[in-house]
Design an enzyme around this catalytic site. Structure first.
Site, PDB file in Angstrom:
ATOM      1  N   HIS A  29       0.833  -1.222   0.000  1.00 18.48           N
ATOM      2  CA  HIS A  29       0.000   0.000   0.000  1.00 18.48           C
ATOM      3  C   HIS A  29       0.861   1.264   0.000  1.00 18.48           C
ATOM      4  O   HIS A  29       0.700   2.156   0.838  1.00 18.48           O
ATOM      5  CB  HIS A  29      -0.940   0.009   1.205  1.00 18.48           C
ATOM      6  CG  HIS A  29      -2.060  -0.985   1.098  1.00 18.48           C
ATOM      7  ND1 HIS A  29      -3.238  -0.713   0.450  1.00 18.48           N
ATOM      8  CD2 HIS A  29      -2.164  -2.272   1.552  1.00 18.48           C
ATOM      9  CE1 HIS A  29      -4.033  -1.768   0.513  1.00 18.48           C
ATOM     10  NE2 HIS A  29      -3.404  -2.735   1.164  1.00 18.48           N
ATOM     11  N   HIS A 135      -6.473  -2.797  -5.386  1.00 16.85           N
ATOM     12  CA  HIS A 135      -6.241  -1.349  -5.374  1.00 16.85           C
ATOM     13  C   HIS A 135      -5.516  -0.884  -6.632  1.00 16.85           C
ATOM     14  O   HIS A 135      -5.804   0.199  -7.147  1.00 16.85           O
ATOM     15  CB  HIS A 135      -5.429  -0.951  -4.131  1.00 16.85           C
ATOM     16  CG  HIS A 135      -6.232  -0.907  -2.869  1.00 16.85           C
ATOM     17  ND1 HIS A 135      -6.511   0.260  -2.195  1.00 16.85           N
ATOM     18  CD2 HIS A 135      -6.826  -1.888  -2.156  1.00 16.85           C
ATOM     19  CE1 HIS A 135      -7.239   0.002  -1.121  1.00 16.85           C
ATOM     20  NE2 HIS A 135      -7.432  -1.307  -1.072  1.00 16.85           N
ATOM     21  N   HIS A 233      -4.520 -12.877  -5.007  1.00 16.49           N
ATOM     22  CA  HIS A 233      -4.935 -11.728  -4.202  1.00 16.49           C
ATOM     23  C   HIS A 233      -6.460 -11.677  -4.207  1.00 16.49           C
ATOM     24  O   HIS A 233      -7.068 -11.081  -5.088  1.00 16.49           O
ATOM     25  CB  HIS A 233      -4.342 -10.433  -4.779  1.00 16.49           C
ATOM     26  CG  HIS A 233      -4.533  -9.240  -3.880  1.00 16.49           C
ATOM     27  ND1 HIS A 233      -3.535  -8.748  -3.085  1.00 16.49           N
ATOM     28  CD2 HIS A 233      -5.611  -8.446  -3.663  1.00 16.49           C
ATOM     29  CE1 HIS A 233      -3.977  -7.709  -2.411  1.00 16.49           C
ATOM     30  NE2 HIS A 233      -5.244  -7.494  -2.757  1.00 16.49           N
ATOM     31  N   HIS A 261      -4.117 -10.010   0.066  1.00 13.53           N
ATOM     32  CA  HIS A 261      -5.325  -9.218   0.302  1.00 13.53           C
ATOM     33  C   HIS A 261      -5.769  -9.247   1.765  1.00 13.53           C
ATOM     34  O   HIS A 261      -6.266  -8.240   2.272  1.00 13.53           O
ATOM     35  CB  HIS A 261      -6.481  -9.677  -0.591  1.00 13.53           C
ATOM     36  CG  HIS A 261      -7.717  -8.833  -0.429  1.00 13.53           C
ATOM     37  ND1 HIS A 261      -7.789  -7.539  -0.868  1.00 13.53           N
ATOM     38  CD2 HIS A 261      -8.922  -9.092   0.133  1.00 13.53           C
ATOM     39  CE1 HIS A 261      -8.976  -7.040  -0.593  1.00 13.53           C
ATOM     40  NE2 HIS A 261      -9.679  -7.966   0.014  1.00 13.53           N
ATOM     41  N   HIS A 263      -5.202  -8.780   5.489  1.00 16.53           N
ATOM     42  CA  HIS A 263      -4.186  -8.002   6.204  1.00 16.53           C
ATOM     43  C   HIS A 263      -3.728  -8.660   7.505  1.00 16.53           C
ATOM     44  O   HIS A 263      -2.689  -8.287   8.042  1.00 16.53           O
ATOM     45  CB  HIS A 263      -4.721  -6.600   6.494  1.00 16.53           C
ATOM     46  CG  HIS A 263      -4.692  -5.703   5.303  1.00 16.53           C
ATOM     47  ND1 HIS A 263      -4.620  -4.325   5.395  1.00 16.53           N
ATOM     48  CD2 HIS A 263      -4.715  -5.974   3.977  1.00 16.53           C
ATOM     49  CE1 HIS A 263      -4.621  -3.793   4.181  1.00 16.53           C
ATOM     50  NE2 HIS A 263      -4.676  -4.788   3.301  1.00 16.53           N
TER      51      HIS A 263
END
Length: 637
Positions: A29, A135, A233, A261, A263
């Site tokens: 991220h 994302h 993912h 994916h 966390h």
């Protein structure tokens, strides 16, 4: 701990030269909260630590499991910082100890059809393999993502990218990247993020996902001697597969599955009962959701593979901002009075202070630690809420998130109960309402979409809402339109001369249907034979000169005249040929009449139209001057 797959180990080879070392990280991220002055560099600090650990443990390559970027369109600042880290850490003279022996063009998404460390123009010492996440997934007409920018520059090897787009048929072919180091052979499968519902249906549809087996020529190991790794993912669901993908949908031939994916860090692999392969979930490298699942220690995973054995080692990340989490049920607290708001403030202050003190004991006295993230989930059932922003102001400079230290919730029983009105009807909470999908709307309206695919519309809506892409629907329409044009073009090229009879029959059917729908149609047009329809079809494809001739007969255009034309002009004017008249006529006679051509203006004269008489008198007298193409021309009387 060393895991050994149930199959027999690969024969031959030994020593450290056959040990393949891979550092696995997921959900970095990069660029998360880049506008926050305090937390803007958190993701890059951890990303730098990941490559520092890769150099420290002398890994062969780094494997990233999606969501490298937090935004689908990362800012220029995020891209620059990412490229700086990759350039500083990945480029160099360090020799690469493994080989890629598969057809790289089928598995890698770049224009060079090779891994970056084999490119003679780039000196790569630490290769990076990555898939995309939800994302940073590819969007737009060209199906590009921010990772394509890094791949085209030669910093990463992008694989696992599929373009379901406007294919109309959901089908995915997974080609492995075959890696050899000494006696160790690894087949690396990758699949970037696909919408969970769509992928789940594809897994349950026979033949929708094709796992391409690696070939085994004489100088290659047998199929049973490859260590098969799958990295994906997706949401991982153990109960219902509709909202995610379960491990039970994966093939039994896999040895290790790396799940991105999610966390929550569960880096230690565990065996799936009845399937024979193991699953590891390294978790994210940065805290993006202040929940209990992310309050645990963050890790990366070091894989050491030798033959059919592998040893996982989870390595804690030290640069991650500390996060303390607690849950409070106000009804269970003895020092809290429902009628006194001050007691609620006092109790929550005590909880926050304890969490801050707990974090200080963990960090100890060393370099200046980062301010911790603190989150308290408060069940306020039976109580009134307080202002979270006003409560957090007193912790500015003490915690990294003073604006959202506390979050209020209600117990599940109270939230799920329905309220019964006096008239006997039930009031349902909005959270219990069924959510409508694009597929359901199309099915309910009974609309047959022949060009736009329902799955593509659903994906475009998701991209428009989640990724704020204003061109999502335009891209969907353009891709589906181009695909429809391609199908029509490919279909038209299949027609040959022997299909003329079929074309004639189809044309006959269309003309009969058109004649029946028009008023005043002649019976002869309804009973047009197929051969005459074919002749009409060929006559309509005559040269452009014939079309110009018919056009001149109806227009006031100036044409060049000769003595022959003058004599022909004195004869009665022929009736304009229609499609039916062309069927009875010949192409040669019509082409011979096209002998006039345009020359200089001096040789032009007007051809007067035939006079329309009714009862021996002229019906309408036209003006002696008419407007021609080259200006007003006086008529010759």
């Amino acid at each position: 701990m060393v895991f050994e797959i149930s199959r027999e180990a690969a024969a031959g080879g030994g020593g450290s030269s056959s040990t393949l070392r891979i550092l696995v990280a997921t959900d970095c991220h990069l660029g998360y909260l880049e506008k926050d002055e305090l937390r803007r560099s958190d993701s890059f600090d951890t990303f730098e630590e990941i490559f520092s650990l890769a150099e420290q443990h002398k890994v062969d390559f780094v494997l990233l499991g999606g969501n490298l970027f937090h935004e689908n369109k990362p800012s220029r600042s995020t891209l620059v910082k990412t490229i700086e880290i990759l350039r500083r850490r990945c480029l160099g003279d360090r020799p690469v100890q493994f080989q890629v022996v598969s057809d790289q063009a089928t598995s890698l998404q770049n224009l060079f059809d090779r891994v970056n460390h084999e490119d003679p123009n780039i000196n790569v010492g630490l290769p990076v393999f990555t898939i995309h996440g939800d994302h940073d997934d590819p969007t737009g007409v060209d199906n590009m993502s921010a990772i394509d920018v890094l791949a085209s520059a030669g910093f990463v090897n992008y694989f696992g990218k599929v373009d379901l787009g406007s294919s109309g048929v959901d089908q995915i072919s997974l080609h492995p990247i075959l890696i050899k180091k000494g006696a160790t052979s690894v087949a690396l499968y990758g699949l970037g993020n696909v919408r969970d519902t769509r992928l789940s249906k594809m897994f349950q549809t026979p033949g929708a996902i094709k796992w391409m087996n690696h070939e085994s020529p004489e100088d290659m190991p047998l199929l049973s001697d490859w260590f098969n790794i799958m990295i994906l993912h997706q949401n991982r669901r153990t109960a219902s597969p509709d909202n995610g993908v379960t491990e039970y949908l994966l093939p039994h031939s896999l040895d290790l599955v790396i799940w991105g994916h999610e966390h929550e860090s569960i880096a230690d692999p565990w065996e799936v009962p009845g399937l024979g392969f193991h699953i590891t979930q390294p978790g994210s490298t940065i805290t993006t959701s202040l929940t209990s699942a992310e309050a645990t220690q963050k890790h990366v995973l070091l894989l050491e593979i030798k033959g059919m054995k592998y040893r996982p080692t989870k390595i804690p990340l030290k640069t991650v901002r500390p996060f303390e989490y607690a849950e409070v049920v106000l009804e269970e607290q003895e020092d809290v009075d429902p009628n006194d708001e001050w007691t609620v403030h006092a109790h929550l202050d005590k909880v926050v202070d304890n969490l801050i003190e707990k974090n200080n004991r963990k960090t100890g006295s060393g370099s200046e630690p980062k301010l911790p993230l603190v989150r308290i989930k408060v069940d306020y059932s039976g109580f009134s809420t307080i202002n979270p922003h006003r409560f957090g102001q007193k912790y500015v400079g003490k915690v990294a998130n003073p604006q959202d230290v506390i979050v209020f919730s209600r117990s599940a029983k109270r939230r799920q109960n329905t309220q019964v009105n006096t008239d006997g009807s039930e009031q349902i909470y909005p959270t219990e309402l069924d959510q409508c999908t694009v597929e359901a709307l199309v099915a309910e309206s009974n609309v047959k979409t022949q060009i736009l695919q329902v799955n593509d519309l659903h994906t475009a809506l998701h991209v428009f809402v989640k990724k704020d892409d204003n061109m999502a629907f335009h891209s969907c329409l353009q891709k589906n339109t181009e695909d429809a044009k391609k199908k029509l073009t490919d279909g038209s090229s299949e027609f040959k001369s022997k299909d003329k009879e079929k074309i004639a029959l189809e044309l006959d059917r269309c003309m009969q249907a058109s004649a029946k729908g028009e008023t005043g149609s002649t019976p002869s047009s309804q009973n047009l034979p197929a051969s005459m329809a074919l002749s009409a079809f060929e006559e309509l494809k005559c040269s452009s000169d014939q079309v110009d001739q018919d056009t001149h007969d109806n227009s006031d255009e100036l044409v060049e005249t000769s003595s022959e034309d003058e004599e022909r002009r004195q004869l009665p004017r022929p009736v304009k040929r229609t499609a039916l008249a062309m069927v009875g006529g010949s192409a040669s006679s019509s082409s011979s009449s096209c002998s006039r051509r345009k020359t200089d203006l001096a040789s032009y004269r007007r051809i007067p139209p035939a006079k329309e008489e009714e009862d021996g008198r002229v019906k309408k007298r036209r003006s002696p001057h008419v407007a021609g193409r080259y200006g007003a021309v006086r008529r010759n009387r």
